[in-house]
Design a protein around this motif. Structure first.
Motif, short mmCIF file in Angstrom:
data_model
loop_
_atom_site.label_atom_id
_atom_site.label_comp_id
_atom_site.label_asym_id
_atom_site.label_seq_id
_atom_site.Cartn_x
_atom_site.Cartn_y
_atom_site.Cartn_z
N CYS A 167 -14.53 -5.11 -69.13
CA CYS A 167 -14.20 -3.82 -69.78
C CYS A 167 -15.74 -3.49 -70.38
N SER A 217 -12.15 -0.77 -59.45
CA SER A 217 -12.73 -0.65 -60.75
C SER A 217 -11.74 0.47 -60.94
N CYS A 219 -13.49 3.37 -62.18
CA CYS A 219 -13.93 4.49 -61.96
C CYS A 219 -14.79 4.61 -60.55
N LEU A 238 -22.03 1.72 -59.91
CA LEU A 238 -21.28 3.21 -61.02
C LEU A 238 -21.38 4.70 -59.49
N HIS A 242 -20.90 9.63 -64.13
CA HIS A 242 -19.56 9.11 -64.66
C HIS A 242 -19.29 10.73 -66.02
N VAL A 248 -15.02 1.91 -68.64
CA VAL A 248 -15.64 1.28 -67.32
C VAL A 248 -14.67 -0.11 -67.26
#
Length: 783
Positions: A167, A217, A219, A238, A242, A248
């Motif tokens: 995390c 994930s 995200c 990613l 974001h 995340v």
């Protein structure tokens, strides 16, 4: 942001009140509502995962677009168990690498540098909580850019479904500081997530001896790219854009995940042999497997105490999810145990004066009260209810198991963890961090010191499977007489760096770090043996390993070992407070400086001594905002924002009083109650004994009419046996995807059925399958 300081850091600015901070766009870039530019432009994060250990490199890019020199202050979250091991600044062609020094010395050196017109950089861990850091970028002249590099290493936690969780905390909600508590609280400048003025890019590289099966994930990710044919290396990124509305989270899954391993890492050539950094260090990962016979006999006793956060920030979906979880927990408890439910905010309440025996009557009474619970108790003051729970006498032969549910926004993290540790002999503590920004230091610390297990529930995660996994652990017989022995060549001695293992759970990893002193041959082997006793059965797990150091692990294992030892010593120092401390603090500082890993008593300091130009003029302080999620909160406590305690009335948004129109829109946007989940509908009808009564409510939950259910009942079957078998068939036929959630209450139902010695179970199963359109075997129901 918050307060603006036109002098150096020595003059504290916490007397000024913070202002409602938001962002607005303007021709000259991003501004705060006070029309101040934000000097932090972007954050780039690179994650390197090797098996279950991660190295994280964050690069923070600053630019001063103002016409005055600045000091930029950024308070941000990091995982509570990270070992921060590198901090440096790049200004133009000059790179300055920071050193670790005693915290007060580092602060003075920073202040002195700024006073004499030099550039300086300071990174320190908060005194209140090890998961919050502050970064001071001092004397950034007009037009100048600076790039700050920050590195840490961390172990990845094993999840209930065998995934490894990483995390990256992005959200830092203001921490609630109980009234009258010691310490100034953590000073945070926050903005709503949608208004964060800098960007985040994130990429990860994963490698393991075993193939990587998937990476998930919360995200949006670009697709996983494998780097080799055996799929043991992969990269993932990613997706752009974001929003900073969440931490995340990456979940990494390996094939044949949990194999015991030992990694030996060579010492640093420049460090003296015999010291922690000069000697090899070994990291041992063990996964004890318990005999099935013992695991299937779950305990039927225990005192289960549930402590539920009802502060304002738990509103809406969080409190609903918590209430559904309490329903599942209460239905899954064994007959013969004791229980109570506490809830807290600025004050606390309990359902019963003291823990009561679990029966149909006490279960119904508790569920009625749970149904009425709302997130309406104000701030997050967890210390007082914990003190009250620990002051209650334990019940003989009923081991106490404490379940704590909180969004973890507390300012007195260390005090809470110390209290759990002090009482660790009389209970086990299972903790659940709910929502974005839950303090990892608090949630992991309570579980670690309380000999339980920690879980984090973020985004759209269902809370129920994670909580039921912990209830399974709590119902496991306690593992006792745990010992670790080493068998090494006679010229090698061992110094264990991690605290002794005090708890073991089925399938959970135990990590041991140890320093190996002395020379051994290339082919030498070592062996580590873990012995323990479970429900009267002595067991042992053994792992043989080569003493030859692994290639290219850098100093990761040394730093994690040092971090373990530092955390243990810090705990010891807090235990001794007020007594002769026997030089514990000095030991921590020495170890922190030697290993280059930060601690609560040290800080990273870098001064640009090459810069011959003295930076003229008073410095302007700019506080970099951190994203926070803003649920509604009613409170009269203090939230620490930009260093000023502020009293808020009626509606508060975890830190900022709201504009009138926001207040109106929130009042009108109270969500409708969604229809009840069919699984929870069925579960809510189960009796404490484990059976289901045959009535119209059960028929409706099964999607049938009362008539259809009555008509299909085999003649010899009692209505309770028939109702219970139908409920079990429905669970197995339609809800296998949620088996984690109902497995314990189904086991209770099956044992109730076996105790009835009913004559016609097979006939009922066949008739039930026909009625519900299923084909569930009698054996699958545990009959």
């Amino acid at each position: 942001m918050g307060c603006v300081n036109t002098t150096t850091r020595k003059k504290n600015c916490s007397q000024q009140l913070p202002v409602h901070t938001g962002m607005m766009m303007n021709r000259c870039g991003l501004l705060t509502l006070q029309r101040e530019p934000v000097p932090l432009k972007s954050i780039e994060v690179e994650l390197e995962v090797r098996d279950h250990v991660a190295t994280v490199v964050s690069i923070l890019n600053y630019k001063n677009k103002e016409d005055k020199p600045l000091e930029a202050v950024f308070v941000f979250p990091l995982p509570g168990d990270a070992a921060v091991c590198h901090f440096s600044a790049q200004i133009g062609q000059t790179q300055i690498v920071a050193e670790v020094k005693e915290k007060q010395k580092a602060r003075e050196e920073y202040d002195d540098a700024l006073s004499s017109g030099q550039q300086a950089f300071l990174l320190e861990e908060s005194d209140e909580s090890p998961d919050i850091f502050s970064l001071h970028v001092g004397s950034l002249p007009p037009g100048e850019s600076a790039s700050i590099r920050l590195e840490y290493v961390i172990e990845l936690a094993v999840q209930a479904d065998d995934g490894l969780r990483f995390c990256l905390p992005a959200v830092l909600n203001p921490r609630y500081q109980p009234q009258g508590s010691k310490g100034a609280g953590v000073q945070v400048t926050s903005v709503p997530a949608s208004l964060v003025p800098y960007s985040l890019s994130f990429s990860a590289r994963v490698s393991s001896p075993r193939p990587i099966s998937k990476v998930e994930s919360n995200c949006s990710l670009d697709p996983l790219q494998y780097l080799n044919t055996d799929q043991t290396q992969a990269t993932v990124k990613l997706a752009a854009g974001h929003k900073f509305d969440r931490d995340v989270e990456l979940l990494i899954y390996y094939k044949d995940a949990h194999q015991p391993t030992a990694v030996v890492e060579a010492g640093q050539a420049s460090a003296e042999s015999g010291s922690l950094m000069g000697d090899p260090v070994v990291m041992v990962s063990l996964y004890p497997e318990f005999p099935q016979s013992v695991m299937s006999s779950t305990a039927s006793c225990g005192e289960f105490v549930f402590l539920m956060d009802r502060s304002g920030s738990m509103s809406n979906t969080r409190i609903r999810s918590a209430k559904d979880t309490l329903l599942l927990l209460l239905k899954s408890l064994p007959m013969g145990c004791y229980f109570n439910i506490y809830s807290f905010g600025s004050r606390y309440e309990h359902i019963f004066l003291k823990s009561v025996e679990y029966s149909q009557q006490t279960m119904e009474e508790a569920l009625k009260k749970v149904e009425q619970m709302e997130a309406d108790l104000g701030g997050t003051e967890i210390l007082q209810p914990l003190k009250h729970i620990y002051s209650q006498p334990c019940i003989q032969n009923q081991p106490r198991q404490l379940f704590v549910f909180t969004d973890g926004e507390v300012g007195n993290t260390k005090e809470v963890i110390d209290l759990v540790k002090k009482n660790s002999g009389s209970h086990r503590c299972f903790s659940f961090g709910i929502g974005e920004g839950a303090s990892s230091a608090l949630i992991n610390g309570m579980a670690k010191e309380g000999g339980g297990d920690a879980q984090f529930i973020t985004g759209t995660d269902r809370m129920q499977p994670k909580v039921m996994q912990s209830l399974r652990f709590a119902l496991q017989p306690a593992v006792v007489d745990i010992s670790v022995t080493w068998d090494l060549p006679k010229e090698v001695s061992v110094t264990v760096l991690s605290p002794p293992i005090t708890t073991l759970f089925q399938g959970q990893r135990s990590l041991i770090y140890a320093q190996l002193t002395g020379q051994s041959s290339e082919a030498a082997e070592g062996c580590v043996t873990l012995k323990y006793s479970l429900a009267g059965h002595p067991s042992e797990n053994q792992l043989h390993f080569s003493l030859r150091p692994a290639e290219d692990t850098g100093l990761t294992v040394h730093r994690l070992g040092a971090r373990n030892l530092i955390r243990s010593l810090e705990m010891e120092e807090r235990d001794r407070r007020g007594q002769q401390d026997g030089g514990v603090k000095e030991k921590v500082v020495q170890l922190s400086v030697q290993s280059g890993v930060s601690s609560s008593f040290t800080a990273f300091i870098a001064v640009n001594k090459d810069n011959s130009e003295v930076i003229q003029g008073p410095l302007v302080r700019r506080n970099i905002p951190t994203p926070c999620t803003f649920p509604i909160l009613k409170s009269s406590g203090r939230h620490m924002m930009s260093g000023s305690p502020v009293m808020y009335e009626e509606i508060e948004t975890d830190g900022f009083p709201m504009m009138e129109e926001e207040n109106q829109s929130i009042k009108s946007a109270v969500p409708e109650q969604p229809p009840r989940d069919p699984l929870l509908q069925l579960v809510s009808l189960q009796e404490a004994s484990g059976c289901w009564l045959l009535d119209a409510a059960l028929a409706a939950a099964l999607g049938k009419t009362n008539e259809e259910v009555e008509k299909s009942k085999p003649e010899k079957a009692s209505s309770e046996v028939w109702g219970t078998i139908l409920a079990l068939i429905w669970l197995h036929g339609f809800k296998m995807d949620a088996k984690d959630e109902w497995e314990l209450l189904a086991m209770k139902a099956a044992s109730w059925l076996r105790a009835q010695n009913a004559p016609c179970v097979s006939e009922c199963v066949d008739a039930g399958n026909v009625l519900l359109g299923c084909s569930v075997k009698k054996e699958a129901l545990g009959l």
